[in-house]
Write a protein that holds these residues in place. Structure first.
Motif, PDB file in Angstrom:
ATOM      1  N   ILE A   3       0.848  -1.199   0.000  1.00 57.76           N
ATOM      2  CA  ILE A   3       0.000   0.000   0.000  1.00 57.76           C
ATOM      3  C   ILE A   3       0.885   1.250   0.000  1.00 57.76           C
ATOM      4  O   ILE A   3       1.807   1.379   0.801  1.00 57.76           O
ATOM      5  CB  ILE A   3      -0.937   0.008   1.228  1.00 57.76           C
ATOM      6  CG1 ILE A   3      -1.896  -1.188   1.172  1.00 57.76           C
ATOM      7  CG2 ILE A   3      -1.712   1.330   1.301  1.00 57.76           C
ATOM      8  CD1 ILE A   3      -2.763  -1.246  -0.070  1.00 57.76           C
ATOM      9  N   ALA A   5      -0.914   4.438  -0.956  1.00 62.31           N
ATOM     10  CA  ALA A   5      -1.831   5.577  -0.891  1.00 62.31           C
ATOM     11  C   ALA A   5      -3.160   5.171  -0.272  1.00 62.31           C
ATOM     12  O   ALA A   5      -3.612   4.029  -0.437  1.00 62.31           O
ATOM     13  CB  ALA A   5      -2.066   6.157  -2.282  1.00 62.31           C
ATOM     14  N   ILE A   7      -7.070   6.687  -0.203  1.00 64.34           N
ATOM     15  CA  ILE A   7      -7.948   7.660  -0.844  1.00 64.34           C
ATOM     16  C   ILE A   7      -9.301   7.641  -0.124  1.00 64.34           C
ATOM     17  O   ILE A   7      -9.918   6.582   0.038  1.00 64.34           O
ATOM     18  CB  ILE A   7      -8.132   7.335  -2.335  1.00 64.34           C
ATOM     19  CG1 ILE A   7      -6.764   7.280  -3.031  1.00 64.34           C
ATOM     20  CG2 ILE A   7      -9.040   8.365  -3.010  1.00 64.34           C
ATOM     21  CD1 ILE A   7      -6.821   6.694  -4.438  1.00 64.34           C
ATOM     22  N   TYR A 152     -11.102   7.950 -10.537  1.00 65.40           N
ATOM     23  CA  TYR A 152     -10.186   7.203  -9.676  1.00 65.40           C
ATOM     24  C   TYR A 152      -8.789   7.164 -10.311  1.00 65.40           C
ATOM     25  O   TYR A 152      -7.778   7.321  -9.615  1.00 65.40           O
ATOM     26  CB  TYR A 152     -10.688   5.778  -9.469  1.00 65.40           C
ATOM     27  CG  TYR A 152     -12.081   5.679  -8.906  1.00 65.40           C
ATOM     28  CD1 TYR A 152     -12.305   5.509  -7.542  1.00 65.40           C
ATOM     29  CD2 TYR A 152     -13.201   5.742  -9.748  1.00 65.40           C
ATOM     30  CE1 TYR A 152     -13.589   5.406  -7.028  1.00 65.40           C
ATOM     31  CE2 TYR A 152     -14.484   5.644  -9.241  1.00 65.40           C
ATOM     32  CZ  TYR A 152     -14.679   5.480  -7.884  1.00 65.40           C
ATOM     33  OH  TYR A 152     -15.945   5.390  -7.383  1.00 65.40           O
ATOM     34  N   CYS A 156      -5.047   8.473  -9.047  1.00 66.31           N
ATOM     35  CA  CYS A 156      -3.825   7.658  -9.063  1.00 66.31           C
ATOM     36  C   CYS A 156      -2.702   8.382  -9.793  1.00 66.31           C
ATOM     37  O   CYS A 156      -1.546   8.375  -9.339  1.00 66.31           O
ATOM     38  CB  CYS A 156      -4.100   6.308  -9.731  1.00 66.31           C
ATOM     39  SG  CYS A 156      -5.113   5.195  -8.737  1.00 66.31           S
ATOM     40  N   CYS A 166      -3.459   1.159  -3.682  1.00 68.92           N
ATOM     41  CA  CYS A 166      -4.341   2.109  -3.001  1.00 68.92           C
ATOM     42  C   CYS A 166      -5.401   1.419  -2.149  1.00 68.92           C
ATOM     43  O   CYS A 166      -5.938   0.378  -2.527  1.00 68.92           O
ATOM     44  CB  CYS A 166      -5.068   2.990  -4.027  1.00 68.92           C
ATOM     45  SG  CYS A 166      -3.988   3.996  -5.055  1.00 68.92           S
ATOM     46  N   TYR A 168      -9.170   2.462  -0.746  1.00 71.54           N
ATOM     47  CA  TYR A 168     -10.202   3.453  -1.053  1.00 71.54           C
ATOM     48  C   TYR A 168     -11.375   3.282  -0.099  1.00 71.54           C
ATOM     49  O   TYR A 168     -11.883   2.166   0.088  1.00 71.54           O
ATOM     50  CB  TYR A 168     -10.688   3.306  -2.500  1.00 71.54           C
ATOM     51  CG  TYR A 168     -11.796   4.269  -2.826  1.00 71.54           C
ATOM     52  CD1 TYR A 168     -11.518   5.624  -3.004  1.00 71.54           C
ATOM     53  CD2 TYR A 168     -13.120   3.850  -2.890  1.00 71.54           C
ATOM     54  CE1 TYR A 168     -12.540   6.532  -3.247  1.00 71.54           C
ATOM     55  CE2 TYR A 168     -14.150   4.760  -3.145  1.00 71.54           C
ATOM     56  CZ  TYR A 168     -13.845   6.089  -3.319  1.00 71.54           C
ATOM     57  OH  TYR A 168     -14.850   6.996  -3.558  1.00 71.54           O
ATOM     58  N   MET A 184      -8.033  -1.562  -6.475  1.00 70.72           N
ATOM     59  CA  MET A 184      -7.872  -0.951  -5.154  1.00 70.72           C
ATOM     60  C   MET A 184      -8.463  -1.842  -4.067  1.00 70.72           C
ATOM     61  O   MET A 184      -9.365  -2.645  -4.324  1.00 70.72           O
ATOM     62  CB  MET A 184      -8.565   0.415  -5.097  1.00 70.72           C
ATOM     63  CG  MET A 184      -7.985   1.449  -6.032  1.00 70.72           C
ATOM     64  SD  MET A 184      -8.855   3.042  -5.864  1.00 70.72           S
ATOM     65  CE  MET A 184      -7.996   4.028  -7.100  1.00 70.72           C
TER      66      MET A 184
END
Length: 207
Positions: A3, A5, A7, A152, A156, A166, A168, A184
């Motif tokens: 991982i 990020a 969001i 989305y 990114c 990511c 989410y 994600m």
């Protein structure tokens, strides 16, 4: 993939769900429970709500258009009554989690909103939280809204990450679905405690 990020959606994730405010309004007005959501779910890509969130119509035009759609379903609800219900209450635990994630990962926010933020009660406190994110995408500013997969991918690209890297979070399953399809780790938020537990499991962080 590791991982890189996290969001976040805003309304219903960082703040309490507007659905709670919708339910209070419906009870006060003697409307069927879930009526506002029913209006929003009818012709979801072309209705007044969708067009407002893409900045295709003004809030004044939305007021009339939403009312016409509500009347077609049997009840009189002006759009101007609905907009102030969107703001929600800030969830302190989610703000703390956002900051913890920011210390370890890239953090972004994708929010379906309207061009005139004053209409939905976005004051200085909300804007201060938005400033915490590395990048924010607002539907009304880019002319795209969730669940369009392009929004989305836009995030990114802005964060410099692949979708598979990511996590989410969103309170709507319809918005989690395209995120998951892109790769994600999607978390459907039903409440603050659940969201924090699932986010901890996905990131390895402790909140």
């Amino acid at each position: 993939m590791t991982i890189r990020a996290v969001i976040f959606d805003f309304g219903g994730v960082i703040t309490s769900s507007p659905f709670e405010a919708f339910a209070r309004y419906e009870a006060q007005r003697g409307l069927p429970l879930g009526f506002i959501r029913t209006v929003n779910a009818t012709n979801p890509d072309t209705n007044a709500w969708a067009r407002l969130e893409r900045s295709e119509i003004s809030t004044a035009a939305f007021d009339a258009a939403f009312r016409a759609e509500a009347l077609a379903l049997g009840h009189d609800v002006p759009g101007g009554d609905v907009l102030p219900l969107l703001a929600g209450d800030v969830r302190p635990g989610m703000v703390a989690a956002l900051r913890a994630c920011k210390a370890a990962f890239q953090v972004g926010c994708i929010t379906n909103n309207v061009a005139s933020e004053e209409d939905i009660g976005w004051g200085p406190s909300v804007k201060h939280i938005l400033a915490e994110f590395h990048h924010v995408i607002e539907s009304a500013k880019v002319g795209l809204r969730k669940p369009d997969p392009r929004i989305y991918l836009m995030m990114c690209e802005a964060l410099g990450v692949e979708p598979a890297a990511c996590v989410y979070l969103d309170d709507l399953g319809i918005n989690c679905k395209p995120a998951a399809q892109l790769g994600m780790t999607a978390i459907k938020v039903t409440g603050e405690a659940q969201a924090l537990a699932d986010l901890a499991a996905a990131t390895g962080l402790t909140f």
